[in-house]
Design a protein around this motif. Structure first.
Motif: not given
Ligand code: EPZ
Length: 417
Positions: A327, A162-164, A123-125, A22-23, A305, A121, A372
């Motif tokens: 996390i 950060s992954v995103g 989103i600053d980064l 998925k990711n 996860d 969650r 999860r």
């Protein structure tokens, strides 16, 4: 499917093929927007989050359809920057469209991606990094407006991997003017998959697999054919399901090279694992062993996860275990439902739980509150005496193609209603 019914106490036996990730699939689907061409994405998982992403791509003007071999996306007809759909507000994973649309169109209007039960969650980064590339952000009510008159490469340092945010920088950088250096990039395998797709499309990206990525500018991108790697979190879910329920299983295509911390924990719990080109063979202990401390961390650490799934297994382990979640700030929601099944879990502050293993869990009607945690309740049902009913399956369907079918292939007595 509203509820899953599990007759627990059955040791697992058999083989199951692990679905596509998925990711990895979600950022790759977003990246198809950058080519203005057609791509065939093979091994794309048929899950709710992918279906939601497909509807967003269609809303933007792409033509998207499932073929025998995979999912075909043609982004040559993208006509709108505005994504204004329920899917966006309810789905965190659409955030990677931000970088792709900035790269493709230079602007985007989208609903603020919502947080979820596992955390705020923020989103600053993402915003700080993209601002360094010339993107201006404005909020208008619940909408986020982004615009870049000139999208320029930059030297960006992420204070947290950060992954995103890593994905959004890569997606914005491939069509920017000038090279981009990204330091502190996330090391999750899904980042490498995204970079490999983009390289197949003609992008030049150095440092793939490391924390420093260099995305070269000025490359024209073309559509390609690309296979999504197997899902390491789904593989880990089934692996721990066997460690807890007992038996021995073969997880075909499991990406064990990207699961070092997962395999290590499974062995600490008494599992015996045999890896090969084809996947992972798992032999469970009679009863899992407790582990002093399970600590989640960015890759290659133990993945957040799989924390809830590991918690389910620790609940029946011999001895006491401690689990520290580093996390997300609210990833112990599953504790209350596990307690209803007889688990003895003490919360010690917001990020630590201590688990006193019991010999058996008992069945109960429990509710999935997020993806999860829901999978963890199914795993707990495999180990419990009697019939456990898990409701809230719409969360589980976000990430698992068919968790019932997969566990049935491993010999579990699982049905959906
Ligand atoms: C991705 O989420 C995954 N989702 C998550 O999987 C996964 O748990 C997470 O990475 C960590 O591995 C997808 O890939 C679609 P982050 P993401 O940005 O990108 C904080 C699942 O179950 N943060 O690495 O949102 C954030 O609050 C999902 O498949 C900021 O503070 O993860 C969190 O505490 C759940 N500011 C931490 O960093 C930001 O701007 C990790 O977030 C961004 C993040």
């Amino acid at each position: 499917m509203d509820s899953i019914h599990i007759q627990g106490g059955v040791a697992l036996q058999g083989k199951v093929r692990i679905q596509g990730s998925k990711n990895a699939a979600l950022p790759v689907l977003a990246a198809t927007l950058l080519t203005g061409d057609g791509s065939l994405i093979r091994n794309c998982p048929r899950i709710a989050d992918v279906y939601a992403m497909v509807s967003l791509l269609k809303e933007l003007g792409c033509s998207v359809y499932w073929q025998e071999k995979g999912l075909f996306i043609d982004s040559s007809t993208v006509r709108r920057e505005e994504i204004c759909s329920d899917a966006v507000t309810g789905m965190r994973s659409s955030l990677c469209l931000l970088g792709a649309l900035i790269g493709r169109c230079g602007e985007v209007v989208m609903e603020h991606p919502g947080g979820c039960v596992i955390g705020r969650r923020p989103i600053d980064l993402h915003l700080t990094a993209l601002e360094q590339m010339g993107v201006e952000f404005r909020e208008k009510g619940a909408k986020l407006l982004a615009k870049a008159d000139r999208l320029c490469g930059a030297h960006i340092i992420l204070p947290f991997p950060s992954v995103g945010a890593t994905e959004n920088v890569v997606l914005a950088a491939v069509l920017a003017e000038g090279d981009t250096v990204l330091e502190g990039a996330a090391l999750e395998p899904e980042i490498a998959a995204l970079c490999q797709y983009l390289q197949c499309c003609g992008a030049e990206i150095d440092g793939v697999g490391t924390g420093q990525l260099v995305i070269r500018s000025g490359r024209k991108l073309y559509g390609t054919e690309f296979a999504i790697p197997a899902d390491r979190i789904v593989a880990g879910t089934y692996l721990f399901g066997c460690i807890g329920a007992g038996g021995s299983v073969f997880l075909e295509d499991a990406p064990w090279e990207d699961m070092g911390a997962v395999l290590e924990l499974a062995e600490h719990m008494g599992g015996r694992l045999y890896t090969s080109q084809e996947g992972v063979y798992v032999q469970a202990p009679n009863r899992p062993l407790a582990v002093d401390c399970i600590r989640t961390a960015p890759h290659p650490g133990f993945p957040t996860d799989l924390q809830s799934v590991a918690l389910s297994v620790a609940a029946v382990a011999e001895g006491q275990s401690m689990i520290r979640e580093t996390i997300f700030e609210n990833r112990f929601r599953v504790v209350e439902d596990l307690r209803r099944m007889g688990a003895r879990i003490e919360e010690q502050g917001v990020d630590v739980v201590r688990v006193h293993g019991v010999s058996k869990l008992h069945s109960a009607e429990v509710e999935a509150r997020e993806l999860r945690g829901g999978a963890a309740l199914v795993v707990a049902g495999l180990m419990a005496q009697g019939e456990t009913v898990v409701t809230g399956c719409q969360y589980i369907n976000r990430g698992y193609e068919n968790i019932c079918r997969d566990f049935r292939e491993l010999g579990a007595r699982v049905t959906s209603a």
